[in-house]
Design an enzyme around this catalytic site. Sequence first.
Site, PDB file in Angstrom:
ATOM      1  N   GLU A   1      37.130  29.747  39.229  1.00 22.96           N
ATOM      2  CA  GLU A   1      36.093  29.404  38.410  1.00 22.96           C
ATOM      3  C   GLU A   1      36.712  28.451  37.464  1.00 22.96           C
ATOM      4  OE1 GLU A   1      32.717  27.803  39.441  1.00 22.96           O
ATOM      5  OE2 GLU A   1      33.696  28.853  41.063  1.00 22.96           O
TER       6      GLU A   1
ATOM      7  N   HIS B   1      33.480  19.754  39.307  1.00 18.71           N
ATOM      8  CA  HIS B   1      33.875  20.676  39.397  1.00 18.71           C
ATOM      9  C   HIS B   1      34.025  21.043  40.836  1.00 18.71           C
ATOM     10  CE1 HIS B   1      33.811  25.041  38.640  1.00 18.71           C
ATOM     11  NE2 HIS B   1      32.641  25.465  39.730  1.00 18.71           N
ATOM     12  N   GLU B   2      32.845  20.538  41.745  1.00 16.32           N
ATOM     13  CA  GLU B   2      32.422  21.253  43.056  1.00 16.32           C
ATOM     14  C   GLU B   2      33.590  20.411  43.732  1.00 16.32           C
ATOM     15  OE1 GLU B   2      31.162  23.380  43.812  1.00 16.32           O
ATOM     16  OE2 GLU B   2      29.969  24.023  41.788  1.00 16.32           O
TER      17      GLU B   2
ATOM     18  N   HIS C   1      36.902  22.229  44.053  1.00 18.06           N
ATOM     19  CA  HIS C   1      36.848  23.550  45.004  1.00 18.06           C
ATOM     20  C   HIS C   1      37.559  23.402  45.591  1.00 18.06           C
ATOM     21  CE1 HIS C   1      35.133  26.938  42.841  1.00 18.06           C
ATOM     22  NE2 HIS C   1      33.709  26.427  42.404  1.00 18.06           N
TER      23      HIS C   1
END
Length: 267
Positions: A96, A65-66, A69
């Site tokens: 998100e 997930h990061e 980003h």
Amino acid sequence: MRDLAAAYARTVPGLDAHSLMEGLDGISLTFMPMGDRDGAYDPEHRVIMINSSVRPERQRFTLAHEISHALLLGDDDLLSDIHDEYEGDRLEQVIETLCNVGAAAILMPDDLIADVLRRFGPTGRALAELARRADVSASSALYTLAEQTRDPVIYAVCAVTRLDGEDGEGPRKELTVRASSGAPGVKYVPGQDTVIPSDHPAAVTLDTGLPADEDSYVPFRSGRRMPARVNAFAERGRVLVSFHLRDDKAGRPEADGALSDSAALPT
């Protein structure tokens, strides 16, 4: 976002934490206590932080997930499009969601999902296998598998929940829905905390440990039912379930009196 993340995954040598980081030049990874937060990406100091106290499969999904980003912040065109369409809290929600999509694309590539569905079909066992092979939580696997399933199927992760008793009775334990999602075209799914009746094939599977594959129904909180072929697979104190609907029931909330209070699919 899915294409961006999938393309990144093809450039790294593996899907363990350090291999996943190899495609990010100049970005470091650190594990540390983070309280209630699973992780964060600090673009100013170019570091991804992962909570060292959460479960390993959660750490892995958070890392993906990061990374998403970082990929999103590095794609000026996609970032500009998002900022043109959204602002404020809605912008943060969309970012998100996109990073969750990216994480799923990194950890659960299309060829893996296709292989699982080819071997096991749209079943509870397929859900268990995808979670195992991708080393992600069953809930994470659930949404990705549902998105890639073409039959009218609802997937659910069920586990025992302690519920308050009625009329002065003490607390009781029930098998309930923890997470659910439907394939494209399926409009209604059982909401979180929907109780699975004790004589339902999913509950019997939990009691016996034996897989189930039989005609039954989808339960809803109202007590109404939707006819379905139920496939249930017990694993680690929970039951992974698929409900294969008849085509004429998939999008009809009043079919056989079902679904008047069911939860719609998230958008």
